[in-house]
Write a protein that holds these residues in place. Structure first.
Motif, PDB file in Angstrom:
ATOM      1  N   LEU A   1       0.905  -0.967   0.354  1.00  0.00           N
ATOM      2  CA  LEU A   1      -0.340   0.339  -0.481  1.00  0.00           C
ATOM      3  C   LEU A   1       1.258   1.268   0.310  1.00  0.00           C
ATOM      4  O   LEU A   1       0.873   2.215  -0.720  1.00  0.00           O
ATOM      5  N   ALA A   2       1.957   0.921   0.490  1.00  0.00           N
ATOM      6  CA  ALA A   2       2.642   2.281   0.585  1.00  0.00           C
ATOM      7  C   ALA A   2       3.422   1.969  -0.450  1.00  0.00           C
ATOM      8  O   ALA A   2       3.246   4.021  -1.019  1.00  0.00           O
ATOM      9  N   ASP A   3       3.978   1.699  -1.539  1.00  0.00           N
ATOM     10  CA  ASP A   3       3.931   1.469  -2.335  1.00  0.00           C
ATOM     11  C   ASP A   3       3.142   2.079  -3.452  1.00  0.00           C
ATOM     12  O   ASP A   3       3.610   2.700  -4.660  1.00  0.00           O
ATOM     13  N   GLN A   4       1.758   2.075  -3.510  1.00  0.00           N
ATOM     14  CA  GLN A   4       0.864   2.315  -4.459  1.00  0.00           C
ATOM     15  C   GLN A   4       0.640   3.182  -4.203  1.00  0.00           C
ATOM     16  O   GLN A   4       0.368   4.399  -5.097  1.00  0.00           O
ATOM     17  N   VAL A   5       1.021   4.350  -2.795  1.00  0.00           N
ATOM     18  CA  VAL A   5       0.595   5.401  -2.772  1.00  0.00           C
ATOM     19  C   VAL A   5       1.795   6.809  -2.517  1.00  0.00           C
ATOM     20  O   VAL A   5       1.620   7.831  -3.611  1.00  0.00           O
ATOM     21  N   PHE A   6       3.080   5.548  -2.950  1.00  0.00           N
ATOM     22  CA  PHE A   6       4.237   6.553  -3.835  1.00  0.00           C
ATOM     23  C   PHE A   6       3.647   6.651  -5.249  1.00  0.00           C
ATOM     24  O   PHE A   6       4.132   7.663  -6.116  1.00  0.00           O
ATOM     25  N   LEU A   7       3.407   5.420  -5.601  1.00  0.00           N
ATOM     26  CA  LEU A   7       3.303   5.739  -7.274  1.00  0.00           C
ATOM     27  C   LEU A   7       2.250   6.716  -7.654  1.00  0.00           C
ATOM     28  O   LEU A   7       2.107   7.442  -8.986  1.00  0.00           O
ATOM     29  N   PHE A   8       0.639   6.239  -6.612  1.00  0.00           N
ATOM     30  CA  PHE A   8      -0.367   6.918  -7.332  1.00  0.00           C
ATOM     31  C   PHE A   8      -0.054   8.655  -7.586  1.00  0.00           C
ATOM     32  O   PHE A   8      -0.372   9.205  -7.778  1.00  0.00           O
ATOM     33  N   LYS A   9       0.835   8.903  -6.340  1.00  0.00           N
ATOM     34  CA  LYS A   9       1.090  10.569  -6.281  1.00  0.00           C
ATOM     35  C   LYS A   9       1.991  10.767  -7.355  1.00  0.00           C
ATOM     36  O   LYS A   9       1.171  12.007  -7.970  1.00  0.00           O
ATOM     37  N   ARG A  10       2.594  10.065  -8.081  1.00  0.00           N
ATOM     38  CA  ARG A  10       3.740  10.678  -9.095  1.00  0.00           C
ATOM     39  C   ARG A  10       1.948  10.631 -10.338  1.00  0.00           C
ATOM     40  O   ARG A  10       2.278  11.455 -11.284  1.00  0.00           O
ATOM     41  N   THR A  11       1.495   9.362 -10.612  1.00  0.00           N
ATOM     42  CA  THR A  11       0.244   9.343 -11.245  1.00  0.00           C
ATOM     43  C   THR A  11      -0.393  10.203 -12.023  1.00  0.00           C
ATOM     44  O   THR A  11      -1.038  11.125 -13.060  1.00  0.00           O
ATOM     45  N   ILE A  12      -1.213  10.919  -9.910  1.00  0.00           N
ATOM     46  CA  ILE A  12      -1.810  12.015 -10.396  1.00  0.00           C
ATOM     47  C   ILE A  12      -1.369  12.856 -10.595  1.00  0.00           C
ATOM     48  O   ILE A  12      -2.120  13.880 -11.382  1.00  0.00           O
ATOM     49  N   ARG A  13      -0.054  13.322 -10.162  1.00  0.00           N
ATOM     50  CA  ARG A  13       0.405  14.550 -11.184  1.00  0.00           C
ATOM     51  C   ARG A  13       0.592  14.441 -12.436  1.00  0.00           C
ATOM     52  O   ARG A  13       0.302  15.465 -13.297  1.00  0.00           O
ATOM     53  N   GLU A  14       0.819  13.151 -13.166  1.00  0.00           N
ATOM     54  CA  GLU A  14       1.005  13.947 -14.368  1.00  0.00           C
ATOM     55  C   GLU A  14      -0.136  13.481 -15.435  1.00  0.00           C
ATOM     56  O   GLU A  14       0.458  14.246 -15.954  1.00  0.00           O
ATOM     57  N   ALA A  15      -1.337  13.202 -15.038  1.00  0.00           N
ATOM     58  CA  ALA A  15      -2.441  12.971 -15.543  1.00  0.00           C
ATOM     59  C   ALA A  15      -2.682  14.388 -15.324  1.00  0.00           C
ATOM     60  O   ALA A  15      -3.895  15.105 -16.363  1.00  0.00           O
ATOM     61  N   ALA A  16      -2.749  15.036 -14.010  1.00  0.00           N
ATOM     62  CA  ALA A  16      -3.051  16.279 -13.920  1.00  0.00           C
ATOM     63  C   ALA A  16      -2.027  17.410 -15.312  1.00  0.00           C
ATOM     64  O   ALA A  16      -3.167  18.508 -15.559  1.00  0.00           O
ATOM     65  N   LEU A  17      -0.602  17.213 -15.418  1.00  0.00           N
ATOM     66  CA  LEU A  17      -0.168  17.614 -16.101  1.00  0.00           C
ATOM     67  C   LEU A  17      -0.514  18.078 -17.588  1.00  0.00           C
ATOM     68  O   LEU A  17      -0.628  18.993 -18.484  1.00  0.00           O
ATOM     69  N   LYS A  18      -1.373  16.774 -18.044  1.00  0.00           N
ATOM     70  CA  LYS A  18      -1.420  16.515 -19.250  1.00  0.00           C
ATOM     71  C   LYS A  18      -3.102  17.548 -19.217  1.00  0.00           C
ATOM     72  O   LYS A  18      -2.948  17.643 -20.970  1.00  0.00           O
ATOM     73  N   HIS A  19      -3.544  18.075 -18.868  1.00  0.00           N
ATOM     74  CA  HIS A  19      -4.513  18.958 -18.028  1.00  0.00           C
ATOM     75  C   HIS A  19      -3.622  20.518 -18.143  1.00  0.00           C
ATOM     76  O   HIS A  19      -4.967  21.566 -18.252  1.00  0.00           O
ATOM     77  N   ASP A  20      -2.965  19.940 -18.116  1.00  0.00           N
ATOM     78  CA  ASP A  20      -2.321  21.961 -18.062  1.00  0.00           C
ATOM     79  C   ASP A  20      -2.537  22.091 -16.536  1.00  0.00           C
ATOM     80  O   ASP A  20      -3.044  23.532 -16.307  1.00  0.00           O
ATOM     81  N   ILE A  21      -3.170  21.477 -15.365  1.00  0.00           N
ATOM     82  CA  ILE A  21      -3.341  21.395 -14.098  1.00  0.00           C
ATOM     83  C   ILE A  21      -2.648  20.795 -13.428  1.00  0.00           C
ATOM     84  O   ILE A  21      -1.545  20.090 -13.778  1.00  0.00           O
ATOM     85  N   TYR A  22      -2.529  21.520 -12.157  1.00  0.00           N
ATOM     86  CA  TYR A  22      -1.350  21.402 -11.193  1.00  0.00           C
ATOM     87  C   TYR A  22      -2.137  19.723 -10.338  1.00  0.00           C
ATOM     88  O   TYR A  22      -2.887  20.078  -9.739  1.00  0.00           O
ATOM     89  N   ALA A  23      -1.664  18.712  -9.871  1.00  0.00           N
ATOM     90  CA  ALA A  23      -1.789  18.159  -8.170  1.00  0.00           C
ATOM     91  C   ALA A  23      -1.035  18.159  -7.441  1.00  0.00           C
ATOM     92  O   ALA A  23      -0.517  18.060  -7.611  1.00  0.00           O
TER      93      ALA A  23
END
Length: 478
Positions: free
Chosen positions: A250-272
């Protein structure tokens, strides 16, 4: 407790003639290096990102061609990456905070069970989370993943394993390239900035449909499973709940989710952002942690007796949380900004009380059947390193069991109406962390010294910045 010896098995190329087709449904993880080579070839992977969390939870590591990853390659990072602040500075040495004299290499050991694609990259790319060992193959005790593993080993010695389920809150904000200007919510599909008061609003989620679709798509490609997603109280504040499971996973997932959410937001010219308090006057962002403990052999919940009643271990776990979490708060609220979230009347507990289904308490016991009996820690903020936050929370509960600490009576009404029972700032929290002798037993003196030294360095950097409040009220009045 001496560091655990890890066998470092070198990678090797696997002849194509001997390969067998990998499981096409295996989105995440392989069992061995042979399967890793097959998995990479089947997906046409060109590059591998070998990453590991530093003390802040920031991914550090190396990128390489996949052919080099599966050959006999030694990966290393300097020990100094675990001694610098979030702003990249290196604090002065103290009696307990020391630099390794030669700044020698630490080895990256890929955990192949974490192998997955990097879905936002244009070229076929994979990632793998790595453990850290020294030149002798011994686990480095102060690295975040190893700190959490150490706590889990203490549970294992008693025949137990913890089960956790994190809930991570974050804000979407409009892009901002000038840190002197306050953040504000982005425009959604309606063309207008979303306002607050949208808790559990489906319309609030729909404002960012395409971005959320990308979050789900990126997560699915990596084999990450989202349980639920909701809109929280703040404007464009979302929360993702993860399925319960093993704390390392679960710690691994949170570690990767943070990165994933930031990248998805940047794709839409938004910050997470996972800042604990990104916008003044708005609720902060938490990382609530649900915790239970099960018997390794029977799978039964240690917190429940055979007749369904709460066990003595359950109450001692809560007692330990009440006693030790305030002293471990620097690991749950790790920055100056984190303490801006810990304020009364801001949807956040500022106490060490517990209660049944009481969200004003730091430690909430949700309504559940006996097998699902658990304790929710509502104090951690979303800016915390997930490995260290889980380690601190689980260690506090275990110390309560080990020392048979009795909790207070459960709080029936609001627990936020009295005095604040927690450290009010980072330096106070760090001092409490250093002054708790029981923490050396579970975390080790070296980790405590390094972590405290880095946090003090970050505070000193913060003190060099003049805030708008100071210019507003002191410039012409004092």
């Amino acid at each position: 407790m001496s560091p655990k010896k890890t066998t470092l098995k070198p990678a090797r190329n696997v002849p194509a003639s001997k390969k067998s087709p990998p499981d096409p449904g295996s989105l995440r993880g392989v069992a061995n290096w042979k399967e890793a080579a097959q998995w990479l070839r089947a997906r046409g992977i060109e590059d591998i990102e070998c990453i590991t969390p530093d003390l802040a939870g920031v991914p550090r590591g190396k990128m390489m061609p996949s052919s080099k990853f599966t050959s006999n390659t030694s990966l290393a990072l300097p020990s100094a990456i675990y001694r610098h602040t979030i702003s990249g500075e290196y604090p002065e040495e103290t009696e307990s905070f020391r630099y390794e004299p030669r700044d020698s290499d630490l080895k990256l050991v890929p955990d192949l069970s974490t192998l997955s694609v990097v879905p936002w990259e244009t070229d076929p790319t994979a990632q793998v989370i790595c453990d850290i060992v020294n030149s002798d193959g011994q686990e480095v005790p102060y690295t975040p993943r190893n700190v959490l593993k150490r706590i889990l080993s203490l549970y294992s010695e008693r025949g137990w394993k913890p089960i956790v389920a994190p809930e991570i809150e974050f804000y979407l904000v409009a892009t901002n390239d000038d840190p002197d200007y306050p953040l504000h919510p982005p425009k959604g599909r309606s063309g207008r900035s979303i306002l607050g008061g949208q808790g559990y609003s489906i319309a609030g989620i729909n404002e960012f449909d395409e971005l959320i679709d990308d979050i789900y798509h990126f997560s699915e490609k990596q084999g990450l499973e989202i349980d639920t997603l909701i809109h929280e109280e703040g404007p464009a504040q979302l929360e993702i709940n993860l399925r319960h499971g093993n704390p390392i996973e679960l710690a691994d997932q949170v570690f990767l989710f943070k990165r994933t959410i930031r990248e998805a937001a940047l794709k839409h010219d938004i910050y997470a952002t996972f800042m604990a308090k990104p916008m003044q006057g708005q609720p902060g962002s938490a990382m609530h942690i649900h915790q239970s403990v099960v018997d390794i052999n029977t799978g039964k919940n240690v917190f429940s007796n055979s007749d369904g009643s709460a066990s003595k271990e359950f109450f001692h776990f809560i007692g330990g949380m009440q006693k030790y979490v305030p002293s471990a708060l620097a690991m749950l609220a790790p920055y100056v900004n984190s303490y801006r979230r810990l304020q009364p009347d801001m949807s956040c507990p500022v106490n060490n009380a517990w209660g049944y289904d009481n969200r004003t308490t730091a430690f909430r016991v949700p309504v559940s059947d006996p097998q699902a009996r658990r304790v929710e820690n509502r104090l951690p903020s979303s800016d915390a390193n997930p490995y260290l936050a889980l380690a601190a929370s689980l260690a506090s509960g275990l110390l309560g069991i080990m020392k048979e600490i009795e909790p207070t009576a459960p709080t029936e009404d609001s627990a936020n109406e009295g005095s604040i029972d927690l450290p009010r700032g980072l330096l106070e929290a760090v001092a409490l962390l250093e002054d708790e002798p029981a923490f050396e037993e579970v975390f080790g003196a070296e980790f405590i010294g390094l972590y405290a030294g880095v946090k003090r360095g970050e505070f000193e950097t913060f003190m060099q910045v003049i805030s708008p409040w100071e210019r507003e009220f002191l410039l012409l009045n004092v």
